[in-house]
Scaffold this motif. Structure first.
Motif, PDB file in Angstrom:
ATOM      1  N   PRO A 494       0.527  -1.574  -0.161  1.00 21.96           N
ATOM      2  CA  PRO A 494      -0.008  -0.025   0.350  1.00 21.96           C
ATOM      3  C   PRO A 494       0.647   1.256   0.312  1.00 21.96           C
ATOM      4  N   THR A 495       0.239   2.018  -0.342  1.00 20.09           N
ATOM      5  CA  THR A 495       1.206   3.635  -0.339  1.00 20.09           C
ATOM      6  C   THR A 495       0.920   4.159   0.959  1.00 20.09           C
ATOM      7  N   GLU A 496       2.100   5.124   1.148  1.00 17.58           N
ATOM      8  CA  GLU A 496       1.859   5.496   2.952  1.00 17.58           C
ATOM      9  C   GLU A 496       0.889   6.012   3.471  1.00 17.58           C
ATOM     10  N   ALA A 497      -0.059   6.663   1.934  1.00 14.89           N
ATOM     11  CA  ALA A 497      -1.047   7.565   2.661  1.00 14.89           C
ATOM     12  C   ALA A 497      -2.324   5.788   2.506  1.00 14.89           C
ATOM     13  N   ALA A 498      -3.099   5.528   2.000  1.00 15.12           N
ATOM     14  CA  ALA A 498      -3.372   4.238   1.441  1.00 15.12           C
ATOM     15  C   ALA A 498      -3.320   3.249   3.159  1.00 15.12           C
ATOM     16  N   LEU A 499      -2.297   3.231   3.740  1.00 17.99           N
ATOM     17  CA  LEU A 499      -1.397   2.955   5.257  1.00 17.99           C
ATOM     18  C   LEU A 499      -2.337   3.712   6.082  1.00 17.99           C
ATOM     19  N   LEU A 500      -2.052   4.774   5.678  1.00 19.00           N
ATOM     20  CA  LEU A 500      -2.418   5.447   7.368  1.00 19.00           C
ATOM     21  C   LEU A 500      -3.873   6.331   7.258  1.00 19.00           C
ATOM     22  N   ALA A 501      -4.198   6.152   5.963  1.00 21.51           N
ATOM     23  CA  ALA A 501      -6.334   6.014   6.586  1.00 21.51           C
ATOM     24  C   ALA A 501      -6.429   5.364   6.036  1.00 21.51           C
ATOM     25  N   ALA A 502      -6.301   4.058   6.032  1.00 17.90           N
ATOM     26  CA  ALA A 502      -6.312   2.978   6.659  1.00 17.90           C
ATOM     27  C   ALA A 502      -6.957   2.625   7.963  1.00 17.90           C
ATOM     28  N   ILE A 503      -5.219   2.950   8.554  1.00 20.42           N
ATOM     29  CA  ILE A 503      -5.012   3.052  10.411  1.00 20.42           C
ATOM     30  C   ILE A 503      -5.775   4.054  10.934  1.00 20.42           C
ATOM     31  N   LYS A 504      -6.126   4.733  10.523  1.00 20.44           N
ATOM     32  CA  LYS A 504      -7.180   5.990  10.703  1.00 20.44           C
ATOM     33  C   LYS A 504      -8.333   5.467  11.154  1.00 20.44           C
ATOM     34  N   ASN A 505      -8.817   4.833   9.914  1.00 16.51           N
ATOM     35  CA  ASN A 505     -10.485   4.453  10.118  1.00 16.51           C
ATOM     36  C   ASN A 505     -10.600   2.372  10.471  1.00 16.51           C
ATOM     37  N   ALA A 506      -9.682   2.509  11.485  1.00 19.11           N
ATOM     38  CA  ALA A 506      -9.258   1.019  11.576  1.00 19.11           C
ATOM     39  C   ALA A 506     -11.144   0.772  13.060  1.00 19.11           C
ATOM     40  N   ARG A 507     -10.995   1.588  13.492  1.00 22.39           N
ATOM     41  CA  ARG A 507     -12.186   1.817  15.003  1.00 22.39           C
ATOM     42  C   ARG A 507     -13.542   1.565  14.407  1.00 22.39           C
ATOM     43  N   ASN A 508     -13.594   1.920  12.804  1.00 19.38           N
ATOM     44  CA  ASN A 508     -15.049   2.775  12.838  1.00 19.38           C
ATOM     45  C   ASN A 508     -15.950   1.116  12.312  1.00 19.38           C
ATOM     46  N   ARG A 509     -15.771   0.210  12.390  1.00 22.24           N
ATOM     47  CA  ARG A 509     -16.351  -0.791  11.541  1.00 22.24           C
ATOM     48  C   ARG A 509     -16.527  -2.207  13.038  1.00 22.24           C
ATOM     49  N   VAL A 510     -15.541  -1.903  14.210  1.00 22.32           N
ATOM     50  CA  VAL A 510     -15.520  -2.478  15.722  1.00 22.32           C
ATOM     51  C   VAL A 510     -16.919  -2.716  15.855  1.00 22.32           C
ATOM     52  N   THR A 511     -16.753  -3.889  16.667  1.00 22.92           N
ATOM     53  CA  THR A 511     -18.683  -4.084  17.294  1.00 22.92           C
ATOM     54  C   THR A 511     -17.614  -5.404  19.613  1.00 22.92           C
ATOM     55  N   PRO A 512     -18.293  -4.549  19.513  1.00 28.51           N
ATOM     56  CA  PRO A 512     -17.910  -5.744  21.387  1.00 28.51           C
ATOM     57  C   PRO A 512     -17.734  -6.533  20.994  1.00 28.51           C
ATOM     58  N   TYR A 513     -16.572  -7.512  21.895  1.00 31.83           N
ATOM     59  CA  TYR A 513     -16.547  -8.755  21.504  1.00 31.83           C
ATOM     60  C   TYR A 513     -16.606  -9.844  22.373  1.00 31.83           C
ATOM     61  N   VAL A 514     -17.017 -10.760  21.754  1.00 30.42           N
ATOM     62  CA  VAL A 514     -17.988 -11.986  22.726  1.00 30.42           C
ATOM     63  C   VAL A 514     -17.314 -12.934  22.652  1.00 30.42           C
ATOM     64  N   ASP A 515     -16.876 -13.038  24.683  1.00 28.71           N
ATOM     65  CA  ASP A 515     -16.302 -14.406  24.841  1.00 28.71           C
ATOM     66  C   ASP A 515     -17.452 -15.590  24.754  1.00 28.71           C
ATOM     67  N   ASN A 516     -16.144 -16.243  23.906  1.00 28.51           N
ATOM     68  CA  ASN A 516     -16.554 -17.592  24.169  1.00 28.51           C
ATOM     69  C   ASN A 516     -15.727 -19.101  24.681  1.00 28.51           C
ATOM     70  N   THR A 517     -16.527 -19.632  25.783  1.00 26.19           N
ATOM     71  CA  THR A 517     -15.660 -20.354  26.237  1.00 26.19           C
ATOM     72  C   THR A 517     -16.575 -21.597  26.783  1.00 26.19           C
ATOM     73  N   VAL A 518     -16.050 -22.672  27.366  1.00 22.54           N
ATOM     74  CA  VAL A 518     -16.665 -23.813  27.386  1.00 22.54           C
ATOM     75  C   VAL A 518     -16.691 -23.933  28.411  1.00 22.54           C
ATOM     76  N   ASN A 519     -18.099 -24.785  29.000  1.00 25.27           N
ATOM     77  CA  ASN A 519     -18.422 -24.659  30.364  1.00 25.27           C
ATOM     78  C   ASN A 519     -18.652 -26.192  30.300  1.00 25.27           C
ATOM     79  N   LYS A 520     -17.536 -26.861  30.425  1.00 22.14           N
ATOM     80  CA  LYS A 520     -17.456 -28.845  30.757  1.00 22.14           C
ATOM     81  C   LYS A 520     -16.415 -29.069  31.071  1.00 22.14           C
ATOM     82  N   PRO A 521     -16.304 -30.103  32.028  1.00 22.86           N
ATOM     83  CA  PRO A 521     -14.990 -31.229  32.387  1.00 22.86           C
ATOM     84  C   PRO A 521     -14.459 -31.159  31.627  1.00 22.86           C
TER      85      PRO A 521
END
Length: 953
Positions: A494-521
Motif C-alpha cells: 500500500p502507499t503511505e497515504a493509503a496505509l495511514l488512512a486505513a489505520i486511522k479508520n480501523a475503529r469505524n466498524r469494530v463491535t464488542p468482543y464476544v467471550d467464547n468459553t466452554v463450561n464442561k469438565p
C-alpha cells in the motif's frame, strides 16, 4: 510449524526495535520508543527490601548485599555503571562498548587475558557465566563465582575493582581487539535486518542522540581511533560515583561488606568531572511512517507503535498501573490468538502488547507495539488494519468481566507460585532488581511486600480501571508506522497515504468482543482405575519405579529443589519412524493434532479452562518416540494428569486450525529462500542427512502431501497402546500421595501390548570427506561449519572423554581465531551424541568471518585440531574442563530439569540409573595422554564435512 511461525513473528518485531545492547556473548532486554501519560499526584512509596544491605562509600560507589542460599556455595557479583554509548564524544563512537571488551584484556592486577584464565580454572565459564553488556545508558559486568573457596571468592571482588578503575588499556591489546569488534558487527549484522534498521532508526529514534550513539559505534572510527580516545573515555566515565557493586549469594554479609570497602575505597573520581548527560526521544504530533523493502527480507511485516512516557515502578500507584497493563496484555494476546486460529484469519501472526519501561535501553520510554505478518504485500494493509482494529475494539468497548476474571486467575496463580518459591529463588533472579534500583531508582521490595501488594492490588483492579488504562494505550499522537517487506513485493505494498488512512479508520466498524468459553469438565467421566503391579526402590539416587497393570512404567524422584514444581515427561518407542513413506509427511506433522486443543476445547478455550491452575501437559511425536511432557504445582497435579489422559484418549480433530497451520506453513516455506541463513540451514540439513528423503527440508510439494485424516489417524495409532510408555516425574511430591493419580489416569490408558520398537530408516550423514559451499547473500559475511563425525561406542566413559575434547578444543579455537587471529567474534565448538538409531558423535567448529579470511581461519582451526591429535589436551586446559564440569554438576544435581533429562536418557538407553554417582570419578580420571588417543580417534578427519555460506558476489 507452529514453532517456526512464532519465531518468524518475534523476529519481525525485533527488526524494528533498536539493536540490542552489545555484549561479549549475549544481549540484554530490547528497547521501546516514546509519548506522555499522566501519573497520580501522590502515592505510597514502595519500601526497599530491608534484608538487602545498601551502602555508599565516601567516593560515591553504591553497594547492595543480599544473602541468598540458592544455589548453595555460589554468588552473583555485578559491577553496574551508569555509563553507556550516550556518553561518547563524536570521536569516540563505539568506544563505550570497546571499553567493555578491554576490561577482559588486561588490568592492573590481571595482565592480558589472565582474568578469563584465572576464572576458567576456578570453574567459571566465559560467555555462559562470565559476561558483560553495553547499552545506551549502562554498562554491566556479571561474575557468578563459587563461595566455598575463600581465595577465589575474594579474588572476585578484586576482579570487579580492576574493571571499575584499573583497566590498563595497553596499546597492543587495543589494536588486537579492533578486529574482534569488527567481527562482532559482522556476526550480529550484515544482513537484511541491519540494512532495514539503518533506514528505520532515524524515524524510530526521532533523530535524537540515541540515533547518533548506537552501541556498536562507527566501524571506520573503530578501525582508526587513536589510543588516547578510549583511554580518555575510561578515565572520564569509569568512576565510583557512577558505579555500583551488587553481591547476592551464599555468603556472610558482613564479610562481603568488608571486601567491598577494601577493594573499592581506593578508587577516585577525576578532578574535573564531566556532567553525566540524559537524553530522551522527541514527541511527534502526526504519525510517522516508512516503508522499507529488502531483497533478503522474507516476510511482509507491518507495525504500529504508540509511544508513551512512563518511568520505573517507585510507588504503589506505579505498581497498580503496571499490573493493569499486564492484565491487558494477557487479554489482548488471547483475543489475537483466537483470531489467528481461524481459517479466515487476516494475518499469519499478530501481536499487540504494551511494553512498560523496566530499565531497558531507552530510559523512561514505553510503547504499545502492534505487529502483523501477512502472506503477501497485497494483503499487508488488511493484516495490520485487523490487528489495529483489535486495539480500537479494546479502546472503544473495553474488555468483558469474563476476560478479566480469566486474566486475574492466571496472574494470581503466577503470584502464588513465585511467593511459594521465595526461599528457593536463584541469586541471579534477584540481581536485576537491585541493578534497576541503582540505575533508574526502581523499587526493590521484599518478596513478602510484593506478594501482599500484588494480592491487594489485583483485588482492587476493577473492569473500569482496565478499560481506562486500555483506552490510554491507544494514542492519537506519537504513532509510528513501519513496514518491512521483500523487495519483490514492492509494487504490491500500500502507499503511505493509503496505509495511514486505513489505520486511522480501523475503529469505524469494530463491535464488542464476544467471550467464547466452554463450561464442561476436561474429562466427562473419570476413567476406570488400574493398579500398580510392581514397585522397586533405588535408595542411592532416591528413585521409586512402578509397573502398572497396563504395562506403563513410572519412575518417581521426589525432591526439595523447588517448593511448587513438578515436571514430567514420558516416552515410548516408535514415533514417525514407523510411518510408511507415502504417509510420512502427514505422520511427521501429526503434532498439529496436539496443537489443536483437546476434546471439546480448542486452544483458546483450553487456556481459559486452565486459568488459575498451574498445570500444563501436551503430547509429542518425534522421529523415534512418542509421549507426553508437562509440569504442575503440587496443588494442580491432578489437572496435569487429566490433560495427559485427555491428549491420549480424546485428541481434537479441528479442520479449521489444521488447515490454517498448513496454509501458514506454505507461506513460510515459499518465502524462506530469501534468507541466506535459511538457505544455508536447509543445505546443512540435507548434507547431514546425505539427501535421504526423510531427512530433507520440507518443500511445498511435501506440504501438499500432509493430510488431516492421515495425521489424525497416525496420532491416534501412536497413543492407542500405552504399554510401552515410561513416565518420569521429578519434583515436590509424596510418592504415596501421587499414586492415586497414577492408577486413575495412567494405569487406565489403553493397552494393546504391541511391544513396538522404532525403525532405523537409514538417515545418516555421508561417510568420507564432503565439501559444500552455498552462495547466497549480499554482504561480506561468511558462515563456516566444520564437522567431524563417526559411529562410536556410546557409554559414560567415552562421553566424558568427548566432553573433555569439546571443552578444551573450544578454548583453543577461541584463543586462536578470536584472540590471536582477531578474525572472528564468537567461534564455538559444539558436540552432539546419539545412541539411537545408531550411535554417532558430531563435533562442529563454527564461526562467522569476512570472505577474505575464510581459508586462513579454516586452516588455523584445523591446525588446532592437529595439535590436539599430536599432543592431546594441555594440562592447563584439562584442569579448566574438570573445574567447569564439576562446578556445573554441583548445580545440575539440584535442578529438577536435570533429573528428568538424566533419568529419561538412562531409561531410553537401558543404562544404570546409578551412573551419575560415578561422574566425578570419570571426570577426574581423564588424563592428558588419554585425550591424545581420543583426539586421534574422534578427530581423525576420515569423516569430515566442510560447510560454508558465501556471499553471492
Amino acid at each position: 510449524m507452529k514453532k517456526n511461525l512464532h519465531l518468524l513473528a518475534v523476529g519481525a518485531l525485533s527488526l524494528v526495535l533498536v539493536q540490542p545492547a552489545i555484549a561479549q556473548k549475549k544481549a540484554p532486554a530490547k528497547a521501546s520508543v516514546a509519548k506522555t501519560t499522566a501519573k497520580p499526584a501522590t502515592s505510597t512509596t514502595i519500601p526497599n527490601d530491608p534484608s538487602v544491605r545498601i551502602g555508599k562509600l565516601p567516593n560515591g560507589l553504591v553497594y547492595y548485599i543480599k544473602k541468598n542460599v540458592e544455589p548453595k556455595n555460589r554468588a552473583e557479583l555485578y559491577l553496574g555503571n551508569k555509563i553507556g554509548s550516550l556518553m561518547e564524544n563524536d570521536d569516540q563512537l563505539g568506544l563505550a562498548h570497546f571499553t567493555e571488551h578491554m576490561a577482559f584484556n588486561g588490568a592492573k592486577d590481571f595482565p592480558k587475558n589472565e582474568i578469563i584464565n584465572y576464572l576458567q580454572k576456578a570453574g567459571v565459564r566465559f560467555g555462559a557465566d562470565l559476561n558483560a553488556y553495553t547499552g545506551f545508558n549502562q554498562t554491566v559486568y556479571q561474575l557468578p563465582i563459587p563461595t566455598d573457596s575463600a581465595e577465589v571468592f575474594k579474588t572476585g571482588f578484586k576482579i570487579l575493582a580492576n574493571w571499575a578503575g584499573k583497566v590498563t588499556m595497553d596499546g597492543k591489546e587495543i589494536d588486537n581487539e579492533r578486529g574482534v569488534i569488527i567481527e562482532e558487527d559482522r556476526q550480529r549484522g550484515k544482513d537484511a535486518g541491519e540494512r532495514i534498521r539503518k533506514q528505520l532508526l532515524p524515524l524510530l529514534l526521532g533523530n535524537s542522540q540515541y540515533a547518533k550513539r548506537l552501541p556498536i559505534g562507527d566501524i571506520q572510527l573503530l578501525q582508526t581511533f587513536t589510543h588516547d580516545k578510549i583511554r580518555n573515555f575510561y578515565k572520564d566515565w569509569y568512576r565510583p560515583n557512577l558505579q555500583s557493586v551488587i553481591a547476592v549469594g551464599d555468603f556472610d554479609v558482613n564479610e562481603v561488606e568488608k571486601l567491598i570497602i577494601a577493594n573499592f575505597s581506593g578508587l577516585t573520581n577525576p578532578a574535573n568531572e564531566r556532567a553525566r548527560p540524559y537524553y530522551t526521544i522527541p514527541d511527534n504530533a502526526q504519525p510517522l511512517i516508512k516503508l522499507v523493502t529488502d531483497k533478503e527480507q522474507p516476510y511482509n511485516v507491518a507495525q504500529v507503535i504508540y509511544k508513551q512516557k512512563q518511568g520505573p515502578i517507585k510507588t504503589e500507584s506505579d505498581y497498580k498501573l503496571q499490573l493493569t497493563q499486564s492484565l491487558i496484555n494477557s487479554m489482548m494476546a488471547a483475543r489475537l490468538a483466537e483470531i489467528t486460529q481461524k481459517g479466515n484469519a487476516p494475518f499469519l501472526f499478530a501481536q499487540s502488547a504494551y511494553a512498560p519501561y523496566q530499565g531497558g535501553l531507552i530510559w523512561d520510554i514505553s510503547a504499545l507495539q502492534t505487529v502483523a505478518v501477512a502472506k503477501t504485500g497485497a494483503e499487508l494493509q488488511k493484516a495490520i488494519v485487523a490487528a489495529v482494529a483489535e486495539n480500537e475494539r479494546m479502546a472503544k468497548f473495553g474488555f468483558t468481566a469474563g476476560e478479566l476474571e480469566t486474566a486475574k486467575k492466571k496472574m494470581e496463580a503466577g503470584v502464588e507460585k513465585q511467593f511459594k518459591e521465595k526461599d528457593k529463588t536463584k541469586s541471579a533472579a534477584l540481581v536485576q532488581q537491585y541493578l534497576n534500583n541503582f540505575l533508574i531508582g526502581a523499587a526493590m521490595p521484599s518478596a513478602e511486600y510484593s506478594y501482599e501488594l500484588s494480592k491487594k492490588t489485583l483485588q482492587n483492579i476493577t473492569l473500569a480501571d482496565i478499560n481506562t488504562a486500555a483506552k490510554a494505550m491507544v494514542t492519537k499522537t506519537n504513532q509510528i508506522i513501519v513496514v518491512q517487506a521483500p523487495e519483490k513485493e514492492k509494487e504490491n505494498l500500500p502507499t503511505e497515504a493509503a496505509l495511514l488512512a486505513a489505520i486511522k479508520n480501523a475503529r469505524n466498524r469494530v463491535t464488542p468482543y464476544v467471550d467464547n468459553t466452554v463450561n464442561k469438565p476436561l474429562i466427562a467421566q473419570a476413567p476406570k482405575a488400574g493398579t500398580i503391579v510392581n514397585e522397586t526402590k533405588n535408595d542411592k539416587i532416591g528413585v521409586t519405579s512402578l509397573t502398572l497393570s497396563n504395562g506403563v512404567k513410572v519412575v518417581l524422584k521426589p525432591t526439595d529443589f523447588k517448593n511448587d514444581q513438578i515436571i514430567f515427561t514420558s516416552f515410548a518407542k516408535g514415533g514417525s519412524s514407523l510411518a510408511k513413506d507415502d504417509d510420512f509427511q502427514s505422520a511427521d506433522n501429526a503434532n498439529l493434532i496436539a496443537q489443536s486443543g483437546v476434546g471439546d476445547f480448542n486452544p483458546t478455550q483450553l487456556s481459559k479452562y486452565l486459568a488459575g491452575k498451574t498445570a500444563s501437559a501436551g503430547a509429542y511425536i518425534n522421529d523415534l518416540y512418542q509421549g507426553f511432557s508437562g509440569s504442575a504445582s503440587p496443588k494442580d497435579l491432578e489437572t496435569a494428569f487429566q490433560l495427559i489422559y485427555a491428549y491420549a484418549t480424546n485428541p481434537r480433530k479441528d479442520p479449521e486450525i489444521f488447515n490454517k497451520n498448513i496454509s501458514d506453513f506454505k507461506v513460510i516455506t515459499a518465502n524462506k529462500n530469501s534468507s541466506p541463513t535459511s538457505v544455508f540451514a536447509d543445505t546443512v540439513q540435507a548434507v547431514m542427512a546425505n539427501y535421504h528423503k526423510r531427512g530433507m527440508p520440507t518443500n511445498l510439494s511435501d506440504i501438499d502431501k500432509i493430510n488431516l485424516d492421515k495425521a489424525y489417524a497416525f496420532y491416534k495409532d501412536r497413543f492407542a497402546d500405552a504399554s510401552g510408555q515410561t513416565f518420569v516425574f521429578v519434583g515436590n511430591f509424596d510418592v504415596e500421595k501421587i499414586k492415586p493419580f497414577i492408577t486413575t489416569y495412567l494405569a487406565s490408558l489403553p493397552s494393546l501390548n504391541r511391544n513396538e520398537n522404532f525403525v532405523d530408516n537409514g538417515v545418516n550423514p555421508p561417510k568420507g570427506k564432503v565439501n559444500k559451499a552455498v552462495k547466497k547473500g549480499l554482504e561480506d559475511k561468511v558462515t563456516v561449519q566444520l564437522v567431524f563425525h563417526d559411529n562410536y561406542t556410546y557409554n559414560a566413559e567415552n562421553n566424558v572423554m568427548l566432553d573433555a575434547l569439546k571443552a578444551s578444543l573450544d578454548i583453543k579455537i577461541t584463543e586462536r581465531l578470536r584472540e590471536k587471529e582477531s578474525g572472528v567474534y564468537s567461534p564455538g565448538v559444539s558436540l552432539s551424541v546419539q545412541k539411537y538409531p545408531t550411535a554417532q558423535y558430531f563435533f562442529t567448529i563454527s564461526f562467522n568471518c569476512a570472505k577474505a579470511n575464510v581459508e586462513k581461519l579454516v586452516n588455523a582451526a584445523l591446525e588446532e585440531v592437529n595439535t590436539f591429535k599430536q599432543n592431546g589436551v594441555t594440562a592447563e586446559d584439562l584442569q579448566k574442563f574438570k573445574s567447569e564440569e564439576l562446578r556445573q554438576e554441583e548445580l545440575s544435581l539440584r535442578e529438577n530439569a536435570f533429573w528428568v533429562n538424566y533419568l529419561t536418557n538412562r531409561l531410553k538407553y537401558g543404562e544404570n540409573l546409578d551412573q551419575v554417582l560415578g561422574n566425578t570419578a570419570r571426570i577426574n580420571g581423564v588424563t592428558v595422554e588419554a585425550t591424545k588417543a581420543a583426539a586421534q580417534k574422534y578427530l581423525n578427519g576420515d569423516n569430515y564435512i566442510r560447510l560454508v555460506l558465501l556471499p553471492e558476489n
